[in-house]
Write an enzyme that holds these catalytic residues in place. Structure first.
Site, PDB file in Angstrom:
ATOM      1  N   GLY A  79      47.437  27.320  56.190  1.00 47.75           N
ATOM      2  CA  GLY A  79      46.652  26.101  56.022  1.00 47.75           C
ATOM      3  C   GLY A  79      46.778  25.124  57.171  1.00 47.75           C
ATOM      4  O   GLY A  79      46.193  24.051  57.153  1.00 47.75           O
ATOM      5  N   LYS A 137      46.980  40.261  48.626  1.00 54.77           N
ATOM      6  CA  LYS A 137      47.058  39.447  47.400  1.00 54.77           C
ATOM      7  C   LYS A 137      47.043  40.306  46.148  1.00 54.77           C
ATOM      8  O   LYS A 137      46.200  40.166  45.269  1.00 54.77           O
ATOM      9  CB  LYS A 137      45.933  38.411  47.365  1.00 54.77           C
ATOM     10  CG  LYS A 137      46.050  37.428  48.518  1.00 54.77           C
ATOM     11  CD  LYS A 137      45.232  36.183  48.321  1.00 54.77           C
ATOM     12  CE  LYS A 137      45.529  35.201  49.418  1.00 54.77           C
ATOM     13  NZ  LYS A 137      45.217  35.722  50.773  1.00 54.77           N
ATOM     14  N   ALA A 142      51.278  49.253  36.900  1.00 52.78           N
ATOM     15  CA  ALA A 142      51.061  50.615  37.421  1.00 52.78           C
ATOM     16  C   ALA A 142      50.163  50.598  38.657  1.00 52.78           C
ATOM     17  O   ALA A 142      50.377  51.370  39.596  1.00 52.78           O
ATOM     18  CB  ALA A 142      50.457  51.500  36.339  1.00 52.78           C
ATOM     19  N   ILE A 191      47.747  45.113  37.134  1.00 54.36           N
ATOM     20  CA  ILE A 191      48.788  45.515  36.194  1.00 54.36           C
ATOM     21  C   ILE A 191      49.889  46.243  36.953  1.00 54.36           C
ATOM     22  O   ILE A 191      49.700  46.650  38.099  1.00 54.36           O
ATOM     23  CB  ILE A 191      48.215  46.428  35.077  1.00 54.36           C
ATOM     24  CG1 ILE A 191      47.637  47.724  35.672  1.00 54.36           C
ATOM     25  CG2 ILE A 191      47.174  45.682  34.249  1.00 54.36           C
ATOM     26  CD1 ILE A 191      47.436  48.829  34.654  1.00 54.36           C
TER      27      ILE A 191
END
Ligand code: BMP
Length: 211
Positions: free
Chosen positions: A170, A61, A67, A65
């Site tokens: 799910g 997940k 970089a 940012i």
């Protein structure tokens, strides 16, 4: 063979291998996330690939940012993962950095649009359609969308189009139904109802028979 993806969120190697022994005759994609990777170390990715000849989706997940996303994606793919799941809510610069790094490795990202748990309705649901549209605009082909909310899954399918590949978590413990899910998704991601079953092989066979 790739309509069910096993979410291998166990933290013990013997247990993981026992589940893999029983399930890999029926499926060829394993989702590896933080639970097993943090417990056993990232080399578990290549070990599982070598021992079972499966595709590995790394579910970290990624949500940083640009970089930092780049570094996380590069390192994860170098550990042997075939693809990596990236959060969409961080925006197009972060997602683009992840996508470009994956492509540099000749691999792909999955864009997470909306999550399956009830709490996701508060913050992710209102932006999920925009995230999916951003993915389409960026040329992303693979998505993660919830099996617990078939109406939402259907909506995401409508936005990303029939050519896109959607994987959907799910089913089972979280309440999603495999038949409903596969109306809109290409594959269901299933964890606990398989690996916590007394007979994972039988449970998986039963799921396959429902498809
Ligand atoms: P289970 O079948 O045990 O509920 O597992 C579902 C898997 O999918 C878990 O690895 C979970 O972290 C992941 N997942 C999810 O359940 N919902 C999401 O929206 C996104 C996920 O990655």
């Amino acid at each position: 063979k790739n309509q069910i993806i096993l979410a291998l969120d166990v933290e013990d190697k013997d247990e993981a291998y026992k589940i893999l022994d029983q399930t890999t005759p029926y499926l060829n994609t394993i989702k590896i996330g933080y639970p097993i990777t943090l417990a056993l170390g990232p080399q578990i990715i290549q070990q599982i690939k070598d021992d079972y000849n499966v595709q590995i989706i790394a579910d970290f997940k990624v949500a940083d940012i640009d970089a930092t996303n780049e570094k996380i994606v590069n390192t994860t793919l170098n550990w042997g993962a075939d693809s990596i799941i990236v959060h969409g809510f961080t925006g197009d610069d972060s997602v683009l950095a992840a996508k470009n790094m994956a492509e540099k490795n000749n691999k792909e990202i999955f864009l997470l649009t909306e999550m399956s748990h009830p709490g996701a309705d508060r913050f992710l649901k209102p932006v999920a359609e925009e995230i999916a549209q951003m993915g389409v605009d960026m040329g992303i082909k693979n998505y993660v969308a919830p099996a617990t909310k078939t109406d939402r899954l259907a909506k995401i399918r409508e936005i990303v189009g029939d050519e896109a590949f959607i994987i959907s978590p799910g089913v089972g413990v979280q309440g999603g139904k495999i038949q409903d899910t596969l109306k809109y998704a290409d594959a269901a991601i299933i964890g606990r109802s398989i690996y916590n079953s007394d007979n994972p092989q039988q449970t998986l066979e039963d799921l396959i028979n429902m498809i």
